[in-house]
Design a protein around this motif. Structure first.
Motif, PDB file in Angstrom:
ATOM      1  N   TYR A  70       0.812  -1.221   0.000  1.00  0.00           N
ATOM      2  CA  TYR A  70       0.000   0.000   0.000  1.00  0.00           C
ATOM      3  C   TYR A  70       0.841   1.265   0.000  1.00  0.00           C
ATOM      4  N   THR A 159      -8.515  -0.766   6.655  1.00  0.00           N
ATOM      5  CA  THR A 159      -7.094  -0.904   6.330  1.00  0.00           C
ATOM      6  C   THR A 159      -6.710   0.166   5.314  1.00  0.00           C
ATOM      7  N   THR A 161      -5.069   2.134   2.318  1.00  0.00           N
ATOM      8  CA  THR A 161      -4.541   1.672   1.025  1.00  0.00           C
ATOM      9  C   THR A 161      -3.731   2.759   0.318  1.00  0.00           C
ATOM     10  N   ASN A 162      -3.471   3.855   1.028  1.00  0.00           N
ATOM     11  CA  ASN A 162      -2.789   4.993   0.372  1.00  0.00           C
ATOM     12  C   ASN A 162      -1.647   5.504   1.253  1.00  0.00           C
TER      13      ASN A 162
END
Length: 371
Positions: A70, A159, A161-162
């Protein structure tokens, strides 16, 4: 916008799912340092064994891969924490530290106080988030259960993602380079990492919990049908809140089926009822876990002194012969010896057997409990 670089300090939270600290850092949308520190002094503490370090090491491998997926990048240092923070501050020009609160042992408690002092002296902001439902600071113990329940019911964080990674990167050292206690030789470790924790949870909730209430007291059956999540909860490859959320969701689904008369037959209904009772028993154990962690949080000195000070006068004397026979499983008491050999080899023992061997050492062998 702050000029300080976010530094996420992983401790007992080696996961990306339901990690409030990771979510907090990701929402800042700034390049961050994702930090883990193997502390030489901690690795030499008497309650740390090479097996613990191996579990952490293997969990960090998976964590590093997950962060990388990620956009993050795990940096792992082998040094004391304050020198590492000083190094990062010099490189970054300023940092903002974020971590979970840690309830470990008296050594980690003292270390955190030193880090807090360093942060105050350097003007470094340190944000700590709650974990395990532990209440830090003055509080009313009579209301603790309600406070724990409230914290456990907070929604699971998504969660991220970036993730963005700062330029600093320190790769995972070799396991051999980490000098630590090696009290047990030729032993196995439990499978490590976040994915393994979730496999265990799923297999427990979907199958192994069926005989949990009966099997948790049996030394052999417990090895298979207890949750086996204790190590993962201890090092944070899964959160207690996530476990409870899955437990409640699955239990609610089962209750809905029963209320709608969707059990296949009487046997299916009885099986679902048995699973629900197992879930309830397991939830109570999770609460007990946090309850005893809270005791250490409130009275850190009980790591070394009697809870009941009346026992100070008992005058136990250390007996090396008895102690070695006890830890090697050579006392001549078959069940005691089997338990001790099992825990030496595999690093796990069901809670009633743990209570039994400690009671034997203290009451029958009259050994000082600190050793």
């Amino acid at each position: 916008m702050t000029s300080a670089t976010p530094v996420l300090w992983f401790k007992r939270d080696l996961r990306i799912k339901d990690n409030v600290v990771l979510d907090y850092v990701a929402k800042q949308h700034l390049p961050a340092v994702y930090l883990y520190v193997f502390e030489p002094e901690l690795l030499q503490q008497p309650d740390v064994d090479k097996r613990h370090v191996e579990f952490i090491f293997e969990s960090l491998k998976e964590l590093g891969q997950a962060l990388g997926k990620y956009g993050g990048r795990l940096s792992v240092f082998y040094d004391e924490v304050i020198p590492v923070l000083q190094y990062l501050q010099g490189k970054l020009g300023g940092l903002e530290l974020t971590s979970h609160q840690e309830t470990g042992n008296l050594w980690t408690y003292a270390r955190d106080k030193k880090v807090k002092k360093w942060c105050k002296e350097t003007g470094t902001h340190w944000t700590e988030f709650n974990q395990d439902g532990i209440v830090r600071g003055p509080h009313n113990r009579d209301n603790w259960a309600a406070q724990w329940q409230k914290q456990m019911e907070v929604s699971i964080v998504p969660t991220p993602t970036n993730l963005l990674a700062a330029e600093i990167h320190q790769p995972l050292p070799t396991l051999e380079s980490l000098k630590c206690n090696a009290l047990q030789e030729n032993t196995t470790i439990q499978p490590a990492g976040e994915s393994e924790a979730h496999k265990l949870l799923d297999s427990f909730l979907n199958k192994r919990a069926f005989t949990y209430r009966a099997d948790m007291a049996q030394p052999m059956a417990a090895r298979l049908n207890c949750s086996r999540l204790s190590t993962h909860l201890a090092f944070g490859t899964i959160s207690a809140r996530y476990v409870l959320d899955k437990l409640h969701t699955q239990g609610a689904d089962m209750i809905a089926l029963l209320k709608n008369n969707q059990a296949v037959d009487a046997e299916d209904k009885a099986n679902k009822m048995q699973m629900l009772r197992a879930y309830k028993a397991f939830e109570s154990r999770l609460a007990w876990r946090s309850h005893f962690m809270q005791k250490f949080e409130d009275e850190t000195e009980i790591e070394y002194r009697h809870v009941n000070r009346a026992f100070d006068v008992l005058g136990r004397e250390y007996n090396e012969v008895y102690f070695q026979a006890f830890i090697e499983g050579k006392t001549g008491y078959p069940l005691i010896d089997a338990c001790m050999r099992a825990v030496r080899q595999e690093g796990w023992l069901t809670f009633r057997m743990r209570a039994m061997v400690m009671s034997f050492a203290s009451n029958h062998l009259w050994l000082p409990w600190r050793e």
